[in-house]
Design a protein around this motif. Structure first.
Motif, PDB file in Angstrom:
ATOM      1  N   GLU A  17      38.342  37.253  42.772  1.00  0.00           N
ATOM      2  CA  GLU A  17      38.391  38.338  41.798  1.00  0.00           C
ATOM      3  C   GLU A  17      38.803  39.666  42.412  1.00  0.00           C
ATOM      4  OE1 GLU A  17      36.197  35.799  41.660  1.00  0.00           O
ATOM      5  OE2 GLU A  17      37.315  35.113  39.920  1.00  0.00           O
ATOM      6  N   ASP A  43      41.274  40.225  36.823  1.00  0.00           N
ATOM      7  CA  ASP A  43      40.381  40.382  35.686  1.00  0.00           C
ATOM      8  C   ASP A  43      40.415  39.082  34.883  1.00  0.00           C
ATOM      9  OD1 ASP A  43      39.172  40.966  33.204  1.00  0.00           O
ATOM     10  OD2 ASP A  43      39.675  43.095  33.394  1.00  0.00           O
ATOM     11  N   THR A  45      38.682  38.291  32.368  1.00  0.00           N
ATOM     12  CA  THR A  45      38.529  38.504  30.930  1.00  0.00           C
ATOM     13  C   THR A  45      39.874  38.692  30.244  1.00  0.00           C
ATOM     14  OG1 THR A  45      36.361  39.544  31.267  1.00  0.00           O
ATOM     15  CG2 THR A  45      37.447  39.929  29.153  1.00  0.00           C
TER      16      THR A  45
END
Length: 245
Positions: A17, A43, A45
């Motif tokens: 990440e 990211d 998300t």
């Protein structure tokens, strides 16, 4: 001072990440001539990523190069386990008669139409930059130089000699040649790199100092980090060595 390309090749980080790595570059009798900070942020998300590489000269090289600093940035989407670039930026900052001169290249990818647009800008810091050209490249590549080395292990190839393309490499066609050395050559390069890991020979096909093809010996560790690179046969001083700090 195009040794900063060595730092760019070293910007192959592990997939995670967020990770940051610092590299140093040494050149013969001059010792340390540059440092670079490389960062990858993903990211999960939004399924997006950003890779940055901030490279600058140090010591006497900094004075001779006019406080040269180069900034690379790749932004795009995460599709499956691949990084797919949308914008790749390369900016060069250098002191010119007391003012910071900026030259910037902005590459914009259209993967649907298989087109990459290149816009060039130049000017001085704290002033609006002038657009000097805006045109499509004569070739299309799915990667830029930063995303390529993150996606390197996903390349499909056969044999121990192959090539790929990346925006930001050879101007005419983005070609990068790669050799996986075998037998005695493999042993000799591992010894030169002082590495236990299998080496690669990478030709970025650009003239860097007197190394006409930009021949690099590259070592990747078990995490996928490029832990050391050697640019071969530069001028009269031997090799430029980049190593993780």
């Amino acid at each position: 001072m195009r040794f900063l390309a060595v730092l760019l090749i070293l910007a192959n980080l592990a997939f995670c990440e967020s990770v940051s790595v610092k590299y140093i570059v040494k050149f013969g009798i001059f010792g340390e001539i540059g440092v670079a900070d490389a960062t990858l942020v993903k990211d999960e998300t939004t399924k997006t990523y950003e890779i940055t590489l901030d490279a600058k000269t140090t010591g006497i090289t900094n004075s001779l190069s006019g406080n040269r600093r180069e900034y690379f940035c790749s932004k795009g989407k995460i599709i499956g386990d691949l990084l797919v670039p949308e914008i790749y930026t390369h900016e060069v900052n250098r002191n010119k008669k007391g003012k910071m001169r900026i030259e910037r290249k902005i590459f914009t990818f259209n993967h649907t139409k298989k087109i990459v647009n290149l816009k060039r800008e130049k000017g001085y810091k704290d002033e609006k930059l002038e657009i000097t050209s805006n045109e499509n490249l004569e070739y299309f590549a799915q990667n830029d130089l930063l995303s390529l080395f993150f996606n390197f292990s996903k390349l499909k190839f056969s044999g121990d000699k192959f090539y790929t393309t990346a925006v930001g490499a050879k101007n005419e066609n983005g070609r990068i040649d790669i050799i996986i050395p075998q037998n005695e050559q493999k042993i000799a390069i591992k010894k030169e790199l002082k590495s236990k890991f299998d080496p690669y020979i990478v030709f970025i096909n650009q003239k860097i100092f007197s190394s006409s093809k930009g021949e690099l010996y590259l070592s990747l560790d078990e995490r996928g980090y490029a832990n050391k690179a050697i640019l071969k046969d530069v001028l009269f001083f031997g090799d430029i060595i980049g190593e993780i700090k």
